[in-house]
Design an enzyme around this catalytic site. Sequence first.
Site, PDB file in Angstrom:
ATOM      1  CG  ASP A 152      -0.447  -0.221   2.804  1.00 17.06           C
ATOM      2  OD1 ASP A 152       0.944  -0.728   3.109  1.00 17.06           O
ATOM      3  OD2 ASP A 152      -0.716   1.103   3.515  1.00 17.06           O
ATOM      4  CG  HIS A 464      -2.022  -7.022  -1.587  1.00 18.17           C
ATOM      5  ND1 HIS A 464      -2.749  -7.210  -2.777  1.00 18.17           N
ATOM      6  CD2 HIS A 464      -1.255  -6.086  -0.455  1.00 18.17           C
ATOM      7  CE1 HIS A 464      -3.240  -6.361  -1.634  1.00 18.17           C
ATOM      8  NE2 HIS A 464      -2.946  -5.908  -1.317  1.00 18.17           N
ATOM      9  CG  ASP A 510       3.768 -16.353  -6.981  1.00 14.59           C
ATOM     10  OD1 ASP A 510       3.243 -14.515  -6.086  1.00 14.59           O
ATOM     11  OD2 ASP A 510       4.432 -16.818  -7.026  1.00 14.59           O
ATOM     12  CD  GLU A 519       0.359  -5.143   1.986  1.00 20.30           C
ATOM     13  OE1 GLU A 519      -0.256  -6.507   2.961  1.00 20.30           O
ATOM     14  OE2 GLU A 519       0.514  -4.137   1.964  1.00 20.30           O
TER      15      GLU A 519
HETATM   16  O1  9MR Z   1       2.489  -6.482   8.779  1.00 24.18           O
HETATM   17  C1  9MR Z   1       1.336  -6.091   9.672  1.00 24.18           C
HETATM   18  C2  9MR Z   1       0.704  -7.846  10.204  1.00 24.18           C
HETATM   19  O2  9MR Z   1       1.626  -8.093  11.986  1.00 24.18           O
HETATM   20  C3  9MR Z   1      -0.560  -7.825  10.124  1.00 24.18           C
HETATM   21  O3  9MR Z   1      -1.176  -8.568  11.266  1.00 24.18           O
HETATM   22  C4  9MR Z   1      -1.707  -6.874  10.018  1.00 24.18           C
HETATM   23  C5  9MR Z   1      -3.103  -6.997  10.259  1.00 24.18           C
HETATM   24  O4  9MR Z   1      -3.491  -6.111  10.369  1.00 24.18           O
HETATM   25  O5  9MR Z   1      -0.847  -5.897   9.375  1.00 24.18           O
HETATM   26  C6  9MR Z   1       0.326  -6.057   8.330  1.00 24.18           C
HETATM   27  O6  9MR Z   1       0.980  -5.168   8.391  1.00 24.18           O
HETATM   28  C7  9MR Z   1      -0.060  -4.308   7.301  1.00 24.18           C
HETATM   29  C8  9MR Z   1      -0.800  -2.392   7.519  1.00 24.18           C
HETATM   30  O7  9MR Z   1      -1.667  -2.625   8.041  1.00 24.18           O
HETATM   31  C9  9MR Z   1      -0.394  -1.972   6.163  1.00 24.18           C
HETATM   32  N1  9MR Z   1       0.079  -1.774   5.256  1.00 24.18           N
HETATM   33  C10 9MR Z   1       0.734  -3.414   4.890  1.00 24.18           C
HETATM   34  C11 9MR Z   1       1.441  -3.882   5.723  1.00 24.18           C
HETATM   35  C12 9MR Z   1       1.796  -5.586   5.236  1.00 24.18           C
HETATM   36  O8  9MR Z   1       0.915  -6.632   5.098  1.00 24.18           O
END
Ligand code: 9MR
Length: 538
Positions: A152, A464, A510, A519
């Site tokens: 993001d 992602h 994937d 991601e």
């Molecule tokens: O890395 C984060 C993970 O530990 C959490 O479980 C998840 C859901 O809340 O969010 C991950 O972080 C994301 C963040 O909220 C927004 N940007 C992308 C991050 C990676 O997926």
Amino acid sequence: MEKDRRQASAFRINQTGYDVRWPVRAAAVTEAAIRLADSAGRILRAWDAETAPVDAASGERVRLLDMGVLPEGVYELTDGHERRRFTVSRRPWQGVTSALVKGLSYQRCGCGLDRSWAGPYAHPACHTAPALDWLDHSVRRDACGGWHDAGDYGRYVGPGAVTVGHLLYAWLLFPQGCSEALGIPETGSGVPDILSECRFELEWILKMQREDGAFWHKLTKARFAPFIAPELDREQEYLMPVSHCATGAACACLALASRVYAACDAAFADRMRAAALRAWDWLEQNPDFVPFVNPEGVQTGEYGDDSDRDERFWAACELLAATGEERFRTAAEALFAQGQCLTAFGWADVGGFGALCCLFAIGEKAGSVLYGGLREAFLRQTEEILALTRVSGYGTALAADAYVWGSILPILSGAMAMILAARLTGREELRDAALLQWHYALGMNAVDTCFVTGFGERTVLHPHHRPSASDGVEAPVPGQISGGPNKVMPWPATVEKVGADTPPAKFWLDETESADTNEIAIYWNSPAVFVGACFSEA
Ligand code: 9MR
Ligand code: ZN
């Protein structure tokens, strides 16, 4: 064709090769007899047919083969049905380690990525408009810059501070392992590129401090952008409310950075030190922890946390290192006494950085509590991580029920702890176990995939990641690491595709849609840089 290529091999290897200095390990998911041959076809080792116990995380009967130290060359493993080749060479991981640092430069925001250094991944400037304060839309501010957090386009202070923490300590402990020129705008400036890359984030972190010393938790829109190029994402961004955790992590990271940059830019170092001290004052004046929760109407990453004890601890340790002032020793000792997880290097739990600071930056001067006592506690906690590797078929530092969103983080964080413990004690088994986590990341895993984009013969093709999905280039942006399998918090669509009965270490897709398993994120790249730098150090 694609399907065939994705068929997992019986042999799971570090797809970027192995180093002549350390034992070569691979995982074999076969019950047949196995042979290891060199390029002349000479058999070097043989293993009898064997039915290994089932590995809880992968559901596989897997054997971890120890091939010992091997001279430079090309080797082949076979079980009579299948063969797999790997290479052994000198410092084979410098390239992937540098790529992981450069992978962060592709996340730069508030500027364009020029073709001269970003190649096909170039794009015009993004997110350059002033931000509004979410709580008071009349307040407008320039907070441009920083790295896009992940797939993001948000920028989040705590995760950014932790990322810089991994990188600066990688540089402090293993400078040769992460000092290659990267081909970024600052290359050739005389400052090591890894420090220039960190500075890009640090300048942004400084902008995220409010006048009273607190740090805004994040700079994002109200919701995630669609899968469009960064420069096309033009909706209003907001400074989301300040938080204790963001303030504590920023405080620690800036204090650390003030030590690191003192030699190359004293004015910059002073600015960071002053900002860290103001953040500390705010924390002192605001002792009661308030967890950050997304304000109503906001759906971007929350990065919620249930305590700021560890962020305060890391901050106190770094300020002690940066200033030598007694008040920070007193604070750090008190926070240590409250109990800390000293082996965690993640966005939520940062106690490991406090330990790292005391044990490796301050050293014995930290005193009997923050050196002696802490060392003992740190080694005890690391023993638990080592124990996890012993019960895992792949030697992975993660329990079968702990494949969380971004499982690569606890795995690499565990490697960091074991690397540090090995350095403190000289115990090779800790180093070898840490190395297995590196092999995991680069292909020695249940999905037979090198998790770093652009590396390995079976690699991540569809992360992602908005830029990768929208830039018209077939290959994803290189040097970025996938979060990996997640069975703790998968999305329903993922469960449907993967199958609810799939073992945790295989709960991975994937696919671009799968933020929950595929991601990329800056704070997953950075512990990989730390581990890669350690094993690339000459
Ligand atoms: O890395 C984060 C993970 O530990 C959490 O479980 C998840 C859901 O809340 O969010 C991950 O972080 C994301 C963040 O909220 C927004 N940007 C992308 C991050 C990676 O997926
Ligand atoms: Zn941007």
